[in-house]
Write an enzyme that holds these catalytic residues in place. Structure first.
Site, PDB file in Angstrom:
ATOM      1  N   ASP A  27       5.371  -3.503  -8.708  1.00 63.46           N
ATOM      2  CA  ASP A  27       4.236  -2.578  -8.540  1.00 63.46           C
ATOM      3  C   ASP A  27       3.967  -1.666  -9.737  1.00 63.46           C
ATOM      4  OD1 ASP A  27       4.407  -3.773  -6.091  1.00 63.46           O
ATOM      5  OD2 ASP A  27       4.670  -1.931  -4.937  1.00 63.46           O
ATOM      6  N   LYS A 132       1.400  -8.225  -2.433  1.00 64.52           N
ATOM      7  CA  LYS A 132       2.094  -7.910  -1.181  1.00 64.52           C
ATOM      8  C   LYS A 132       1.345  -6.823  -0.412  1.00 64.52           C
ATOM      9  CE  LYS A 132       5.397  -4.778  -3.472  1.00 64.52           C
ATOM     10  NZ  LYS A 132       5.199  -3.563  -2.703  1.00 64.52           N
ATOM     11  N   CYS A 165       9.083   1.072  -2.629  1.00 62.51           N
ATOM     12  CA  CYS A 165       8.973  -0.390  -2.771  1.00 62.51           C
ATOM     13  C   CYS A 165      10.195  -1.032  -3.413  1.00 62.51           C
ATOM     14  CB  CYS A 165       7.687  -0.738  -3.511  1.00 62.51           C
ATOM     15  SG  CYS A 165       6.243  -0.325  -2.507  1.00 62.51           S
TER      16      CYS A 165
HETATM   17  C1  C5J Z   1       5.370   1.762  -4.021  1.00 66.78           C
HETATM   18  C2  C5J Z   1       4.292   3.395  -2.616  1.00 66.78           C
HETATM   19  N1  C5J Z   1       5.093   0.791  -4.860  1.00 66.78           N
HETATM   20  N2  C5J Z   1       5.114   4.384  -2.946  1.00 66.78           N
HETATM   21  N3  C5J Z   1       4.357   2.185  -3.222  1.00 66.78           N
HETATM   22  O1  C5J Z   1       6.469   2.283  -3.996  1.00 66.78           O
HETATM   23  O2  C5J Z   1       3.438   3.570  -1.784  1.00 66.78           O
END
Ligand code: C5J
Length: 225
Positions: A27, A132, A165
């Site tokens: 991400d 995802k 994540c």
């Molecule tokens: C991730 C989030 N990528 N914090 N997303 O950690 O919403």
């Protein structure tokens, strides 16, 4: 040269085979990392995440140089939001939330500028991108299938955010039998305390979720393979 190497890590050194290892970048998206993006509009200090960019660039370059498998993920949804649970859409009572118009297009919607991976880490054409809908990279994706087809046993995990994540993905990976090596300088959180505790939790109890190391230790180990 042998594909086997030993990485200096905590709670103890990790032996890995570069042929059955993938670098997983989670991400690293513009909306989370860039000034003016979704993360910053929520009041977060994005510099706490941006410190991961350079070490991620370094490990990505080293992985490509030695032919290590590389996989990227992005969190986001279909434009019609049919893959987004109502609970995810409403929680937080945000003025501007998932699917709304944000500074870089509709927030966390596939195809929008903010949803894309930051230019510093642009995936190569041969590097799969896993889109995802959840926090974990295994939930409702074909990541496990791709890893199985490649004979992958070990994941070197980088990305953001550490306690959300990254942690969810590492826990999912553990339950599927993968070994996880988390690079402390390549994962980040908007909350320093969560970063510290998130890292502690991984290596506690003899490495309950895996190992913790850093980009330079891995780069020097894999570069001799
Ligand atoms: C991730 C989030 N990528 N914090 N997303 O950690 O919403």
């Amino acid at each position: 040269m042998s594909p086997l190497t030993i990485i200096e890590a905590n709670p103890y050194p990790l032996s890995l085979n570069t042929k059955s290892t993938t670098l997983l970048l989670i991400d690293m998206q513009r909306d989370f990392l860039e000034p003016g993006g979704f993360g910053e509009t929520l009041g977060n200090d994005v510099s706490l995440l941006r410190r991961t960019i350079e070490p991620c660039q370094n490990i990505l370059k080293a992985a490509r140089n030695v032919g290590l498998s590389v996989i990227h993920t992005r969190e986001g949804h279909r434009p019609d939001l049919t893959d987004a649970p109502p609970s995810k859409l409403t929680r937080g009572k945000l003025e501007t939330g998932i699917g709304d118009d944000g500074p870089m297009g509709r927030i966390l919607i596939r195809g929008e500028i903010g949803h894309d991976i930051i230019p510093e880490l642009t995936p190569n054409l041969n590097e799969p991108i896993i889109d995802k809908p959840g926090k974990g990279a295994f939930y409702e994706t074909d990541l496990h299938l791709i890893l199985q087809n490649r004979g992958i046993k070990t994941l070197i995990v980088c990305g953001i955010t550490t306690e959300v994540c990254v942690h969810t993905t590492v826990r999912e990976a553990n339950d599927r039998g993968y070994e996880c090596l988390i690079l402390e300088d390549c994962v980040g959180s908007y909350f320093p305390e969560f970063q510290r505790v998130g890292i502690e939790m991984i290596k506690a109890q003899g490495g309950i979720f895996g190992w913790v190391s850093d980009s330079s230790s891995v780069i020097s180990a894999i570069s001799t393979c």
